[in-house]
Scaffold this motif. Structure first.
Motif, short mmCIF file in Angstrom:
data_model
loop_
_atom_site.label_atom_id
_atom_site.label_comp_id
_atom_site.label_asym_id
_atom_site.label_seq_id
_atom_site.Cartn_x
_atom_site.Cartn_y
_atom_site.Cartn_z
N ALA A 111 80.41 34.06 81.12
CA ALA A 111 81.14 35.04 81.93
C ALA A 111 80.31 35.42 83.15
O ALA A 111 79.86 36.55 83.32
N THR A 112 80.12 34.44 84.03
CA THR A 112 79.34 34.61 85.25
C THR A 112 80.09 33.94 86.40
O THR A 112 81.03 33.17 86.18
N GLU A 113 79.66 34.20 87.63
CA GLU A 113 80.29 33.54 88.76
C GLU A 113 80.05 32.04 88.70
O GLU A 113 80.92 31.25 89.06
N GLU A 114 78.88 31.65 88.22
CA GLU A 114 78.59 30.22 88.05
C GLU A 114 79.55 29.60 87.03
O GLU A 114 80.04 28.48 87.21
N GLY A 118 82.20 26.52 87.66
CA GLY A 118 81.76 25.27 87.05
C GLY A 118 80.51 24.75 87.71
O GLY A 118 79.53 25.46 87.89
N ASP A 119 80.53 23.50 88.12
CA ASP A 119 79.36 22.90 88.78
C ASP A 119 79.43 23.02 90.29
O ASP A 119 78.70 22.33 91.01
N TYR A 120 80.29 23.91 90.79
CA TYR A 120 80.52 23.97 92.24
C TYR A 120 80.31 25.37 92.80
O TYR A 120 81.04 25.82 93.67
N ILE A 157 86.30 36.67 85.53
CA ILE A 157 85.54 37.92 85.64
C ILE A 157 85.92 38.72 86.89
O ILE A 157 85.36 39.78 87.14
N GLY A 158 86.87 38.19 87.68
CA GLY A 158 87.35 38.93 88.84
C GLY A 158 86.77 38.48 90.17
O GLY A 158 86.72 39.26 91.12
#
Length: 314
Positions: A111-114, A118-120, A157-158
């Motif tokens: 649950a993160t921006e990463e 994904g891988d981008y 996560i928004g």
């Protein structure tokens, strides 16, 4: 998700396509049918020969077509009939296998921006800037959508709420099937969480927006997790959730041709012709469509489509 071939068509060609979706969709469908028919014949010896020759095979085709009525011929060119039938007809924990596998995939996503990108993650800023520019064309003026409330579909996560919607709208509501993603929203929004009116922990095939509640409904990188049937139904429910002059914006990966199943996360990537057909069937009118610029050529193309209720739609 990437594709090996680049079949770029310039924007003037795409604009022409958008003006005549029905004729083009029919041509594509006929060509796909012929190709799929040959694929079925050549693959019969690889599966149960008696099943393929038995009338039951028609029942299998009909069951698949019920869920992927615009895409199934493309999918059957890539997957054996019995395997695709299981994807749409087998039930796991009370859900169609197609949906259950997607939920299982996202249980492993942080649950993160990463995790959301994904891988981008390096493409996040480019994505956000393009989305902001596209949104500005349809809100905040005479005959345009208002700026009171937006709905973020497949919100995670928004990320879109924080960077695209909250700078424009007084409040947002978020819907996502993953409870842990929604639980992280207050931390991620960093002081803007009080402008979130509602959280809905639901899959989109089960979610119904409240009538005439939203100025904008934003659907990004989530339409591919719905079958054709459920995407069509969801678009119909979404337009009932729009206020006067409200707009639906769909942003997603778009195949250069046909429809492709991504087995990793259990999603499909549709081409513009298929999307146009589903949108037309829903009663929506496309206001504008635009390809996302600034992404690497090896990435699947990403398109943004702004839609509004067709005149006379109740």
């Amino acid at each position: 998700m990437t594709l090996p071939l680049s079949l770029w068509k310039d924007r003037s060609s795409r604009k022409h396509q958008a003006q005549q979706p029905s004729a083009l969709a029919k041509n594509v469908f006929i060509m796909a049918y012929k190709g799929a028919h040959l694929a079925f014949k050549s693959r019969w010896h690889k599966t149960d020969e008696e099943l393929c020759r038995h009338s039951m095979s028609f029942d299998l085709h009909k069951a698949i077509q019920n869920d992927f009525f615009q895409s199934y011929l493309y999918l059957l060119e890539k997957l054996p009939l019995v395997k695709l039938y299981a994807l749409t007809s087998q039930v796991i924990n009370g859900e169609m296998q197609f949906y259950a596998r997607a939920k299982h995939f996202y249980q492993e996503v942080p649950a993160t921006e990463e995790g959301m990108m994904g891988d981008y993650i390096e493409l996040s800023n480019t994505d956000i800037e393009s989305s902001r520019e596209f949104l500005r064309k349809f809100v905040g003026g005479v005959g345009k959508a208002g700026t009171n409330r937006a709905l973020d579909c497949g919100s995670g996560i928004g990320r879109i709420s924080k960077h695209v919607l909250l700078p424009v709208f007084k409040s947002v509501e978020l819907v996502d099937m993953m409870e842990n993603f929604l639980a992280e929203v207050p931390n991620y929004l960093q002081g803007k969480e009080d402008r979130v009116e509602m959280y809905y922990c639901k899959s989109l095939q089960e979610f119904t927006p409240a009538p005439q509640r939203y100025d904008v409904i934003w659907i990004q990188w989530v339409s591919g997790y719905l079958t054709d049937k459920d995407l069509l139904k969801f678009l119909i429910r979404c337009q009932n959730g729009l206020k006067d002059n409200g707009v639906i914006i769909l942003k997603d990966n778009v195949a250069r041709e046909g429809c492709i199943l991504d087995c990793l996360d259990s999603s499909v990537i549709r081409d513009l012709n298929i999307l146009h057909s589903l949108i037309e069937m829903s009663g929506l009118t496309i206001l504008q469509e635009e390809r996302q610029e600034g992404f690497p050529e090896q990435c699947v193309p990403v398109w943004m489509l702004a839609m509004r209720k067709s005149p006379g739609h109740s």
